[in-house]
Design a protein around this motif. Structure first.
Motif, mmCIF file in Angstrom:
data_model
loop_
_atom_site.group_PDB
_atom_site.id
_atom_site.type_symbol
_atom_site.label_atom_id
_atom_site.label_comp_id
_atom_site.label_asym_id
_atom_site.label_seq_id
_atom_site.Cartn_x
_atom_site.Cartn_y
_atom_site.Cartn_z
ATOM 1 N N LEU A 20 18.626 1.356 6.513
ATOM 2 C CA LEU A 20 17.735 1.678 7.638
ATOM 3 C C LEU A 20 18.521 2.163 8.848
ATOM 4 N N GLY A 21 19.700 1.595 9.076
ATOM 5 C CA GLY A 21 20.550 2.072 10.174
ATOM 6 C C GLY A 21 20.989 3.509 9.946
ATOM 7 N N ASN A 25 20.075 6.842 12.204
ATOM 8 C CA ASN A 25 21.071 7.794 12.691
ATOM 9 C C ASN A 25 20.753 9.210 12.219
ATOM 10 N N LEU A 26 20.308 9.340 10.981
ATOM 11 C CA LEU A 26 19.923 10.663 10.496
ATOM 12 C C LEU A 26 18.673 11.176 11.206
ATOM 13 N N GLY A 27 17.808 10.264 11.606
ATOM 14 C CA GLY A 27 16.618 10.656 12.363
ATOM 15 C C GLY A 27 16.992 11.289 13.690
ATOM 16 N N LEU A 95 14.562 -1.739 12.909
ATOM 17 C CA LEU A 95 15.079 -0.442 12.457
ATOM 18 C C LEU A 95 13.980 0.368 11.785
ATOM 19 N N LEU A 96 13.166 -0.292 10.965
ATOM 20 C CA LEU A 96 12.070 0.407 10.299
ATOM 21 C C LEU A 96 11.089 0.967 11.328
ATOM 22 N N ALA A 97 10.786 0.189 12.338
ATOM 23 C CA ALA A 97 9.893 0.671 13.408
ATOM 24 C C ALA A 97 10.509 1.883 14.108
ATOM 25 N N ASP A 98 11.819 1.842 14.342
ATOM 26 C CA ASP A 98 12.510 2.976 14.964
ATOM 27 C C ASP A 98 12.434 4.218 14.083
ATOM 28 N N ILE A 100 10.213 4.942 11.772
ATOM 29 C CA ILE A 100 8.832 5.450 11.745
ATOM 30 C C ILE A 100 8.517 6.204 13.033
ATOM 31 N N ARG A 101 8.940 5.656 14.169
ATOM 32 C CA ARG A 101 8.717 6.332 15.452
ATOM 33 C C ARG A 101 9.421 7.683 15.479
ATOM 34 N N GLN A 102 10.661 7.708 14.998
ATOM 35 C CA GLN A 102 11.419 8.962 14.951
ATOM 36 C C GLN A 102 10.707 9.994 14.080
ATOM 37 N N GLU A 103 10.190 9.560 12.946
ATOM 38 C CA GLU A 103 9.501 10.485 12.052
ATOM 39 C C GLU A 103 8.287 11.102 12.738
ATOM 40 N N ARG A 104 7.543 10.285 13.443
ATOM 41 C CA ARG A 104 6.364 10.796 14.160
ATOM 42 C C ARG A 104 6.775 11.795 15.244
ATOM 43 N N GLU A 105 7.846 11.453 15.968
ATOM 44 C CA GLU A 105 8.320 12.352 17.019
ATOM 45 C C GLU A 105 8.836 13.663 16.428
ATOM 46 N N SER A 106 9.557 13.572 15.324
ATOM 47 C CA SER A 106 10.072 14.780 14.678
ATOM 48 C C SER A 106 8.936 15.645 14.150
#
Length: 125
Positions: A20-21, A25-27, A95-98, A100-106
């Motif tokens: 997840l980390g 980072n890839l996000g 980390l999972l919440a982060d 998921i948030r990154q995916e939505r933002e991307s």
């Protein structure tokens, strides 16, 4: 010294946390690639994320039997080991919440780039 089931559980949780980390980072790299429009880098990041998601899926499958157990009945080597695993599990949730948030933002950034490109094409025609 024999391995307890909780030793394996703790190792799986640690592996999940590491994956997840890496996904987080890839996000960050994914968002940067979207913002800069560097498509080949974006594709490399997405391919790396896909591999990690496969790894995460395997870890989750190995964690399935533990979800069916009563956590209070697990045999731990020490209360410190149990607490350490609980902390790692909480970190996984964050980390999972982060991720998921990154995916939505991307996703929103990609939609914006698509809409901007469409506007530019209409202006050319």
């Amino acid at each position: 010294m024999t391995n307890l089931a909780t030793d394996i559980l703790s190792e799986l949780i640690e592996t999940k946390r590491e994956i997840l980390g890496q996904l987080r980072n890839l996000g960050i790299q994914q968002r940067e690639a979207i913002e800069t429009g560097v498509t080949d880098h974006l594709f490399r990041v997405l391919a790396a994320k896909q591999r990690l998601l496969g790894d995460l899926r395997q870890v989750e499958q190995r964690l399935t039997p533990y979800r069916e157990q009563d956590p209070d009945k697990r045999a731990w080597r020490s209360s410190e080991d149990r607490e350490h695993c609980a902390v790692k599990s909480e970190q996984c949730e964050q980390l999972l919440a982060d991720v998921i948030r990154q995916e939505r933002e991307s996703e929103q950034a990609m939609i914006q780039r698509r809409d901007d490109a469409a506007k530019q094409l209409r202006a050319v025609h």
